[in-house]
Design a protein around this motif. Structure first.
Motif, PDB file in Angstrom:
ATOM      1  N   TYR A  14       0.798  -1.221   0.000  1.00  0.00           N
ATOM      2  CA  TYR A  14       0.000   0.000   0.000  1.00  0.00           C
ATOM      3  C   TYR A  14       0.835   1.277   0.000  1.00  0.00           C
ATOM      4  O   TYR A  14       0.288   2.381   0.040  1.00  0.00           O
ATOM      5  CB  TYR A  14      -0.939   0.022   1.211  1.00  0.00           C
ATOM      6  CG  TYR A  14      -2.030  -1.017   1.132  1.00  0.00           C
ATOM      7  CD1 TYR A  14      -1.834  -2.318   1.597  1.00  0.00           C
ATOM      8  CD2 TYR A  14      -3.264  -0.701   0.589  1.00  0.00           C
ATOM      9  CE1 TYR A  14      -2.830  -3.268   1.516  1.00  0.00           C
ATOM     10  CE2 TYR A  14      -4.274  -1.647   0.504  1.00  0.00           C
ATOM     11  CZ  TYR A  14      -4.055  -2.922   0.976  1.00  0.00           C
ATOM     12  OH  TYR A  14      -5.048  -3.863   0.885  1.00  0.00           O
ATOM     13  N   TYR A  15       2.162   1.131  -0.075  1.00  0.00           N
ATOM     14  CA  TYR A  15       3.012   2.308   0.048  1.00  0.00           C
ATOM     15  C   TYR A  15       4.047   2.374  -1.062  1.00  0.00           C
ATOM     16  O   TYR A  15       4.521   1.353  -1.570  1.00  0.00           O
ATOM     17  CB  TYR A  15       3.741   2.287   1.397  1.00  0.00           C
ATOM     18  CG  TYR A  15       2.819   2.507   2.569  1.00  0.00           C
ATOM     19  CD1 TYR A  15       2.152   1.437   3.161  1.00  0.00           C
ATOM     20  CD2 TYR A  15       2.580   3.785   3.062  1.00  0.00           C
ATOM     21  CE1 TYR A  15       1.281   1.635   4.211  1.00  0.00           C
ATOM     22  CE2 TYR A  15       1.712   3.993   4.124  1.00  0.00           C
ATOM     23  CZ  TYR A  15       1.067   2.911   4.689  1.00  0.00           C
ATOM     24  OH  TYR A  15       0.211   3.114   5.731  1.00  0.00           O
ATOM     25  N   SER A  37       5.675   2.911  -6.996  1.00  0.00           N
ATOM     26  CA  SER A  37       4.457   3.351  -6.313  1.00  0.00           C
ATOM     27  C   SER A  37       3.708   2.187  -5.678  1.00  0.00           C
ATOM     28  O   SER A  37       4.031   1.025  -5.883  1.00  0.00           O
ATOM     29  CB  SER A  37       3.541   4.067  -7.304  1.00  0.00           C
ATOM     30  OG  SER A  37       4.096   5.299  -7.696  1.00  0.00           O
ATOM     31  N   ASN A  38       2.720   2.562  -4.911  1.00  0.00           N
ATOM     32  CA  ASN A  38       1.744   1.644  -4.334  1.00  0.00           C
ATOM     33  C   ASN A  38       1.236   0.697  -5.420  1.00  0.00           C
ATOM     34  O   ASN A  38       0.756   1.155  -6.455  1.00  0.00           O
ATOM     35  CB  ASN A  38       0.613   2.516  -3.772  1.00  0.00           C
ATOM     36  CG  ASN A  38      -0.613   1.772  -3.318  1.00  0.00           C
ATOM     37  OD1 ASN A  38      -0.941   0.714  -3.838  1.00  0.00           O
ATOM     38  ND2 ASN A  38      -1.320   2.335  -2.375  1.00  0.00           N
ATOM     39  N   ARG A  98       1.129   7.448  -1.557  1.00  0.00           N
ATOM     40  CA  ARG A  98       1.150   6.134  -2.190  1.00  0.00           C
ATOM     41  C   ARG A  98       1.810   6.151  -3.561  1.00  0.00           C
ATOM     42  O   ARG A  98       2.133   5.111  -4.102  1.00  0.00           O
ATOM     43  CB  ARG A  98      -0.282   5.613  -2.315  1.00  0.00           C
ATOM     44  CG  ARG A  98      -0.936   5.377  -0.956  1.00  0.00           C
ATOM     45  CD  ARG A  98      -2.414   5.110  -1.100  1.00  0.00           C
ATOM     46  NE  ARG A  98      -3.145   6.276  -1.548  1.00  0.00           N
ATOM     47  CZ  ARG A  98      -4.450   6.294  -1.757  1.00  0.00           C
ATOM     48  NH1 ARG A  98      -5.150   5.209  -1.566  1.00  0.00           N
ATOM     49  NH2 ARG A  98      -5.048   7.384  -2.159  1.00  0.00           N
TER      50      ARG A  98
END
Length: 129
Positions: free
Chosen positions: A31-32, A52-53, A107
């Motif tokens: 998620y991060y 990215s996420n 994110r």
């Protein structure tokens, strides 16, 4: 407790390759955004790659600094909570401490160190003949 632990650095000769690992724990890495940064002696910390996420961007939409495009490849393995940085054709200018980092909010990745507030301890990469 959030932790990021880098490994894989070392002393190599020009033209050789290294694969750095950033093992994360304490948060759901998928998620991060995750970024790789480096800091050479006497220089400011600079972003070299980020991803990215993977929930929003299934391919992670990796970004690279212009200075490393074509030689650095970032990849995330959410199942292993690990992000990798493959570095090919290492040059003496690549000598630095390499860090991985993640933002507590955010994110989508970027290459500005100020956008990240959770950091690993770093791994030394030295390129010398």
């Amino acid at each position: 407790q959030v932790q990021l632990v880098e490994s894989g650095g070392g002393l190599v000769q020009p033209g050789e390759s290294l694969k750095l690992s950033c093992k994360t724990s304490g948060f759901s890495m998928a998620y991060y955004a995750i970024g790789w940064f480096r800091q050479a002696p006497g220089k400011e910390r600079e972003g070299v790659a980020c991803v990215s996420n993977s929930i929003i961007k299934s391919d992670g939409s990796p970004q690279y600094a212009d200075s490393v495009k074509g030689r650095f490849t970032i990849a995330r393995d959410n199942a292993k909570s690990t992000v990798y940085l493959q570095i090919n054709n290492l040059q003496p200018d690549d000598t630095a401490v390499y860090y991985c980092a993640t933002p507590s909010i955010g994110r989508l990745c970027g290459l500005e160190p100020g956008d990240y507030d959770r950091w690993g301890q770093g791994t030394q990469v030295t390129v010398s003949s």
